[in-house]
Scaffold this motif. Structure first.
Motif, short mmCIF file in Angstrom:
data_model
loop_
_atom_site.label_atom_id
_atom_site.label_comp_id
_atom_site.label_asym_id
_atom_site.label_seq_id
_atom_site.Cartn_x
_atom_site.Cartn_y
_atom_site.Cartn_z
N VAL A 188 1.41 -32.13 46.16
CA VAL A 188 0.61 -32.70 47.25
C VAL A 188 -0.30 -31.63 47.87
O VAL A 188 -1.26 -31.97 48.58
CB VAL A 188 1.52 -33.32 48.33
CG1 VAL A 188 2.33 -34.47 47.75
CG2 VAL A 188 2.44 -32.27 48.94
N ARG A 189 -0.03 -30.36 47.61
CA ARG A 189 -0.85 -29.28 48.16
C ARG A 189 -2.13 -29.08 47.37
O ARG A 189 -3.04 -28.35 47.81
CB ARG A 189 -0.05 -27.98 48.18
CG ARG A 189 1.17 -28.00 49.09
CD ARG A 189 2.04 -26.78 48.86
NE ARG A 189 1.23 -25.55 48.87
CZ ARG A 189 1.62 -24.39 48.35
NH1 ARG A 189 2.78 -24.30 47.73
NH2 ARG A 189 0.83 -23.31 48.43
N ALA A 190 -2.22 -29.71 46.19
CA ALA A 190 -3.41 -29.53 45.35
C ALA A 190 -4.61 -30.23 45.96
O ALA A 190 -4.48 -31.22 46.70
CB ALA A 190 -3.14 -30.06 43.95
N ARG A 191 -5.80 -29.73 45.65
CA ARG A 191 -7.02 -30.39 46.10
C ARG A 191 -7.09 -31.78 45.46
O ARG A 191 -7.01 -31.92 44.24
CB ARG A 191 -8.24 -29.56 45.71
CG ARG A 191 -9.56 -30.17 46.16
CD ARG A 191 -10.73 -29.31 45.73
NE ARG A 191 -10.65 -27.96 46.29
CZ ARG A 191 -11.52 -26.99 45.98
NH1 ARG A 191 -12.50 -27.21 45.11
NH2 ARG A 191 -11.38 -25.78 46.52
N GLY A 192 -7.28 -32.79 46.25
CA GLY A 192 -7.28 -34.16 45.75
C GLY A 192 -5.91 -34.80 45.73
O GLY A 192 -5.75 -35.96 45.33
N GLY A 193 -4.89 -34.06 46.15
CA GLY A 193 -3.54 -34.62 46.21
C GLY A 193 -2.81 -34.56 44.88
O GLY A 193 -3.27 -34.00 43.89
N ALA A 194 -1.63 -35.19 44.87
CA ALA A 194 -0.76 -35.13 43.68
C ALA A 194 -1.21 -36.07 42.59
O ALA A 194 -0.84 -35.89 41.42
CB ALA A 194 0.68 -35.44 44.09
N GLY A 195 -1.99 -37.10 42.92
CA GLY A 195 -2.32 -38.16 41.96
C GLY A 195 -2.94 -37.67 40.66
O GLY A 195 -2.43 -37.97 39.57
N PRO A 196 -4.05 -36.91 40.70
CA PRO A 196 -4.68 -36.47 39.45
C PRO A 196 -3.77 -35.62 38.57
O PRO A 196 -3.75 -35.75 37.35
CB PRO A 196 -5.91 -35.69 39.94
CG PRO A 196 -6.20 -36.25 41.30
CD PRO A 196 -4.86 -36.55 41.88
#
Length: 381
Positions: free
Chosen positions: A299-307
């Motif tokens: 969830v900390r990634a840019r764009g969230g965990a989805g991609p």
């Protein structure tokens, strides 16, 4: 006369004539038309015919045969040589016949409509109780008899769900019922709708050479429907008894739910194919803990965990082949490699490492089953 008319139409009960013959005789003699009360009585006789299981055609034939026999014996017809008298009597009698038959059919139709509604109510209540599995077993077995079901046999349940429009099920159930009956016979077969899905129940020992399985049949028939959207069919395993029907239904229902969550491409889902996912869901707190521990930092990634989660899902579906993953995601190999490295950095688990791959894969499957990250993970109780 009444008994002769009854014999003319195969023994239809004489009681259905009621006061019909006196009405005809009175009309021929005096020209009197029946009043509302008398016609209402004929309507009740039409309802009685429906309750006795007499067909509408037979009831009408009884009234016409009785009128014909009465006409041949009327004094005004037999003795009179005055054609005008005969014509007047004929007009009066035909008028009574017309009104009586119309009211008879109206009464019959009303009764049949109510009976159909009542039978449909009983059928729907029976199906709900059968699929729920918490009703009285002996009572269910008794209620199953009128529907041609033997609860002592092994049965399997298949569920068919349209991709989007819920009204598709109601439009398809008629054609599907005919196909299932032709495939498995008219005994121990049930096709209905429930919660916007089509439910089909057949004996587990149905064996039709060259016809495939129940799931194959449903998919093939649904595919022939005009303007039909794609369907997904889930088939539960066969079990004996009424509780077995409920168990097979629950497996099929769970199969449809899992297929949507896992975004499975296969339109035909069999319960035994999903056993590993059921194992994962059996202990939700444990699988939620696995998802949080392994994937939570995405969830900390840019764009969230989805991609990144979608990348992992495609990577494992492609057999851990980076080039195939890139093709499926319409990305470059370099972009996929970057994402996999980013996942390893954030989570501490490297999906390209065979020793860690199973853990990451299990966490990805758990996330899809629990709907994460779109839904919060269930709290540990």
């Amino acid at each position: 006369m009444a008994r002769d008319a009854s014999r003319d139409v195969g023994g239809v009960p004489v009681e259905l004539l009621g006061d019909y013959l006196p009405l005809l005789a009175d009309a021929a003699a005096s020209g009197r038309r029946p009043d509302a009360r008398e016609l209402d009585g004929v309507g009740l006789l039409g309802r009685r015919a429906a309750e006795l299981g007499v067909s509408a055609g037979s009831a009408v034939q009884l009234y016409l045969s009785a009128a014909r026999r009465l006409w041949q014996q009327l004094p005004a017809v037999v003795r009179s040589r005055d054609s005008e008298v005969v014509r007047t009597a004929a007009a009066a009698v035909l008028h009574v016949v017309d009104e009586a038959v119309a009211r008879l059919v109206d009464g019959y139709t009303d009764a049949r409509r109510q009976m159909v509604r009542w039978e449909e109510t009983l059928r729907r209540e029976f199906i709900d109780d059968l699929l729920r599995g918490d009703a009285d077993v002996a009572g269910l077995a008794e209620r199953a008899v009128p529907f041609g079901l033997d609860m002592g046999r092994h049965h399997q349940i298949a569920l068919a769900a349209p991709s989007s429009r819920s009204d598709e099920a109601g439009a398809a159930v008629g054609a599907l019922e005919r196909a299932v009956v032709q495939w498995g016979g008219d005994r121990d077969v049930l096709v209905a709708t429930k919660d916007g899905w089509i439910v089909a129940m057949t004996p587990a020992d149905t064996d039709v050479p060259g016809a495939g399985t129940l799931g194959d049949l449903l998919l093939a028939e649904l595919g022939r429907l005009p303007r039909g959207e794609p369907w997904r069919v889930a088939v539960g395993r066969p079990y004996p008894g009424s509780y077995g029907v409920a168990r097979s239904y629950e497996e099929a229902r769970e199969g449809l739910t899992m297929a949507v969550r896992l975004d499975l491409d296969n339109p035909l889902i069999r319960a035994e194919q999903l056993l590993v996912y059921r194992v994962l869901l059996r202990d939700q707190p444990a699988i939620a803990d696995l998802v949080q521990s392994v994937l939570g930092q995405l969830v900390r990634a840019r764009g969230g965990a989805g991609p990144l989660l979608a990348t992992l899902d495609a990577y494992f579906a492609a057999g851990a082949v980076t080039a195939e993953t890139a093709r499926r995601l319409h990305l470059s190999v370099r972009a996929v490699t970057y994402r996999l490295n980013r996942i390893a950095t954030l989570t501490g688990y490297d999906p390209t490492d065979p020793a860690q791959r199973f853990t990451v894969h299990a966490a990805v499957l758990g996330a899809k089953l629990l709907g994460w990250p779109q839904r919060d993970l269930p709290a540990d109780r």
